[in-house]
Design a protein around this motif. Structure first.
Motif, PDB file in Angstrom:
ATOM      1  N   ALA A  80       0.827  -1.206   0.000  1.00 20.09           N
ATOM      2  CA  ALA A  80       0.000   0.000   0.000  1.00 20.09           C
ATOM      3  C   ALA A  80       0.863   1.259   0.000  1.00 20.09           C
ATOM      4  CB  ALA A  80      -0.934  -0.011   1.206  1.00 20.09           C
ATOM      5  N   ARG A  81       1.998   1.219   0.729  1.00 25.07           N
ATOM      6  CA  ARG A  81       2.907   2.368   0.702  1.00 25.07           C
ATOM      7  C   ARG A  81       3.478   2.565  -0.701  1.00 25.07           C
ATOM      8  NH1 ARG A  81       4.801   0.571   5.739  1.00 25.07           N
ATOM      9  NH2 ARG A  81       6.788  -0.177   4.908  1.00 25.07           N
ATOM     10  N   ALA A  82       3.803   1.468  -1.374  1.00 22.26           N
ATOM     11  CA  ALA A  82       4.321   1.560  -2.743  1.00 22.26           C
ATOM     12  C   ALA A  82       3.280   2.194  -3.661  1.00 22.26           C
ATOM     13  CB  ALA A  82       4.712   0.179  -3.258  1.00 22.26           C
ATOM     14  N   ASP A  83       2.021   1.877  -3.453  1.00 18.51           N
ATOM     15  CA  ASP A  83       0.953   2.472  -4.256  1.00 18.51           C
ATOM     16  C   ASP A  83       0.856   3.968  -4.002  1.00 18.51           C
ATOM     17  OD1 ASP A  83      -1.424   2.189  -6.034  1.00 18.51           O
ATOM     18  OD2 ASP A  83      -2.481   2.862  -4.236  1.00 18.51           O
ATOM     19  N   VAL A  84       0.981   4.381  -2.737  1.00 17.32           N
ATOM     20  CA  VAL A  84       0.972   5.809  -2.409  1.00 17.32           C
ATOM     21  C   VAL A  84       2.151   6.508  -3.081  1.00 17.32           C
ATOM     22  CG1 VAL A  84       1.259   7.495  -0.549  1.00 17.32           C
ATOM     23  CG2 VAL A  84      -0.301   5.559  -0.253  1.00 17.32           C
ATOM     24  N   ARG A  85       3.335   5.885  -3.015  1.00 19.32           N
ATOM     25  CA  ARG A  85       4.514   6.483  -3.663  1.00 19.32           C
ATOM     26  C   ARG A  85       4.276   6.675  -5.157  1.00 19.32           C
ATOM     27  NH1 ARG A  85       7.507   3.315  -0.013  1.00 19.32           N
ATOM     28  NH2 ARG A  85       7.613   1.556  -1.441  1.00 19.32           N
ATOM     29  N   ALA A  86       3.705   5.668  -5.801  1.00 16.16           N
ATOM     30  CA  ALA A  86       3.485   5.740  -7.247  1.00 16.16           C
ATOM     31  C   ALA A  86       2.518   6.860  -7.615  1.00 16.16           C
ATOM     32  CB  ALA A  86       2.965   4.401  -7.753  1.00 16.16           C
ATOM     33  N   ARG A  87       1.540   7.108  -6.754  1.00 15.07           N
ATOM     34  CA  ARG A  87       0.504   8.089  -7.078  1.00 15.07           C
ATOM     35  C   ARG A  87       0.844   9.497  -6.622  1.00 15.07           C
ATOM     36  NH1 ARG A  87      -3.415   7.656  -4.155  1.00 15.07           N
ATOM     37  NH2 ARG A  87      -2.906   5.898  -2.806  1.00 15.07           N
ATOM     38  N   GLN A  88       1.604   9.619  -5.531  1.00 14.22           N
ATOM     39  CA  GLN A  88       1.741  10.925  -4.891  1.00 14.22           C
ATOM     40  C   GLN A  88       3.148  11.506  -4.878  1.00 14.22           C
ATOM     41  OE1 GLN A  88      -0.907  12.544  -3.072  1.00 14.22           O
ATOM     42  NE2 GLN A  88      -2.082  11.000  -1.994  1.00 14.22           N
ATOM     43  N   LEU A  89       4.169  10.655  -5.068  1.00 12.21           N
ATOM     44  CA  LEU A  89       5.542  11.104  -4.869  1.00 12.21           C
ATOM     45  C   LEU A  89       6.358  11.027  -6.155  1.00 12.21           C
ATOM     46  CD1 LEU A  89       6.443   9.365  -1.469  1.00 12.21           C
ATOM     47  CD2 LEU A  89       5.629  11.700  -1.831  1.00 12.21           C
ATOM     48  N   GLY A  90       7.251  12.005  -6.317  1.00 13.38           N
ATOM     49  CA  GLY A  90       8.271  11.952  -7.345  1.00 13.38           C
ATOM     50  C   GLY A  90       9.634  11.974  -6.678  1.00 13.38           C
ATOM     51  N   PHE A  91      10.639  11.413  -7.346  1.00 16.14           N
ATOM     52  CA  PHE A  91      11.970  11.296  -6.755  1.00 16.14           C
ATOM     53  C   PHE A  91      13.038  11.776  -7.741  1.00 16.14           C
ATOM     54  CE2 PHE A  91       9.353   8.049  -4.813  1.00 16.14           C
ATOM     55  CZ  PHE A  91       9.623   8.193  -3.463  1.00 16.14           C
ATOM     56  N   VAL A  92      14.029  12.507  -7.219  1.00 13.67           N
ATOM     57  CA  VAL A  92      15.212  12.870  -7.991  1.00 13.67           C
ATOM     58  C   VAL A  92      16.420  12.573  -7.109  1.00 13.67           C
ATOM     59  CG1 VAL A  92      16.489  14.702  -9.148  1.00 13.67           C
ATOM     60  CG2 VAL A  92      13.992  14.667  -9.279  1.00 13.67           C
ATOM     61  N   PHE A  93      17.366  11.805  -7.647  1.00 15.01           N
ATOM     62  CA  PHE A  93      18.520  11.365  -6.881  1.00 15.01           C
ATOM     63  C   PHE A  93      19.812  11.959  -7.442  1.00 15.01           C
ATOM     64  CE2 PHE A  93      15.329   7.980  -6.825  1.00 15.01           C
ATOM     65  CZ  PHE A  93      15.173   7.751  -5.472  1.00 15.01           C
ATOM     66  N   GLN A  94      20.839  11.991  -6.592  1.00 11.02           N
ATOM     67  CA  GLN A  94      22.157  12.458  -7.018  1.00 11.02           C
ATOM     68  C   GLN A  94      22.689  11.629  -8.173  1.00 11.02           C
ATOM     69  OE1 GLN A  94      24.969  12.870  -3.809  1.00 11.02           O
ATOM     70  NE2 GLN A  94      26.738  12.672  -5.151  1.00 11.02           N
ATOM     71  N   SER A  95      22.412  10.319  -8.141  1.00  9.14           N
ATOM     72  CA  SER A  95      22.969   9.406  -9.143  1.00  9.14           C
ATOM     73  C   SER A  95      22.004   9.135 -10.307  1.00  9.14           C
ATOM     74  CB  SER A  95      23.351   8.082  -8.480  1.00  9.14           C
ATOM     75  OG  SER A  95      22.234   7.513  -7.816  1.00  9.14           O
ATOM     76  N   PHE A  96      20.968   9.972 -10.438  1.00 10.72           N
ATOM     77  CA  PHE A  96      20.015   9.959 -11.557  1.00 10.72           C
ATOM     78  C   PHE A  96      19.072   8.755 -11.544  1.00 10.72           C
ATOM     79  CE2 PHE A  96      24.135  11.533 -13.638  1.00 10.72           C
ATOM     80  CZ  PHE A  96      24.010  12.804 -13.107  1.00 10.72           C
ATOM     81  N   GLN A  97      19.595   7.548 -11.318  1.00  7.18           N
ATOM     82  CA  GLN A  97      18.775   6.338 -11.231  1.00  7.18           C
ATOM     83  C   GLN A  97      17.964   6.082 -12.511  1.00  7.18           C
ATOM     84  OE1 GLN A  97      18.876   4.132  -8.812  1.00  7.18           O
ATOM     85  NE2 GLN A  97      20.082   5.251  -7.317  1.00  7.18           N
TER      86      GLN A  97
END
Length: 223
Positions: A80-97
């Protein structure tokens, strides 16, 4: 006044080994409003990245709560947390990923396709054009400069129009001039999308551009 988009309540993180228990975060608490930008700043080892990981629901606190748009992340199971991340969060990392076996366009299309968007190619193309990479759609990450890779990462993060963008040292692997250009673009995209921005940085200039600075020292949030 609208409800906060992020509420952090008494978050504590401890890790134990044969030598005893180490407290990484001591009862952290704060709130962020929608569209607000905040920089988490502090010395190396102060707990900044641990806090960011907990905000993302990627790391679990020993005690305390994190509410994202009113949802208690740690009352949910990992799926369920993964679903929230997919819908609500964006990520930017130092190593681009970025995924090396996918082109710039395919990297940006991926979260759209996973979310079931039927027009993923169009949306991804438009976002890459917005970040100045319209001529690089078919290029693989290894053929792009560091600044170009980070712009692909920004496009991938913002194409989903997340409620919150979490960025961990987004210019850490870039030279100064390239980093400045990338940060200008990040703040522009953030304003356009109305996203709440939380970034970990050691760069005082970047931190000063945010609405707030959250200073962490030895795992404690300074007043």
């Amino acid at each position: 006044m609208s409800d906060p988009i992020i509420e952090v309540q008494g978050v504590r993180k401890e890790v134990s080994d044969a030598t005893g228990t180490l407290t990484i975060l001591h009862d952290i608490g704060f709130t962020l409003a929608a569209r607000e930008s905040a920089a988490i700043v502090g010395a190396s080892g102060s707990g900044k990245s641990t806090l960011l990981g907990i905000l993302a629901g990627l790391d679990v606190p020993t005690s305390g709560r994190v509410l994202l748009a009113g949802t208690d992340l740690f009352a949910l199971d990992e799926d369920a947390r993964a679903d929230v991340r997919a819908r609500q969060l964006g990520f930017v990392f130092q190593s681009f990923q970025l995924l090396g076996n996918l082109t710039a366009l395919e990297n940006v299309m991926l979260p759209l396709e996973l979310a079931g968007h039927s027009d993923a190619r169009r949306q991804a193309t438009e976002m890459l054009q917005r970040v100045g990479l319209g001529e690089r759609l078919g290029h693989y990450p290894k053929l792009l400069s560091g600044g170009e890779q980070q712009r692909v990462a920004l496009a991938r993060a913002f194409v989903m129009r997340p409620a919150v963008l979490l960025a961990d040292e987004p210019t850490g692997s870039l030279d100064f001039a390239t980093g400045e250009t990338v940060m200008d673009l990040m703040f522009e995209l953030n304003r356009e999308a109305g996203t709440t921005l939380v970034l970990v940085t050691h760069d005082r200039g970047i931190a000063a551009r945010c609405d707030r600075q959250l200073r962490i020292e030895a795992g404690r949030l300074l007043p």
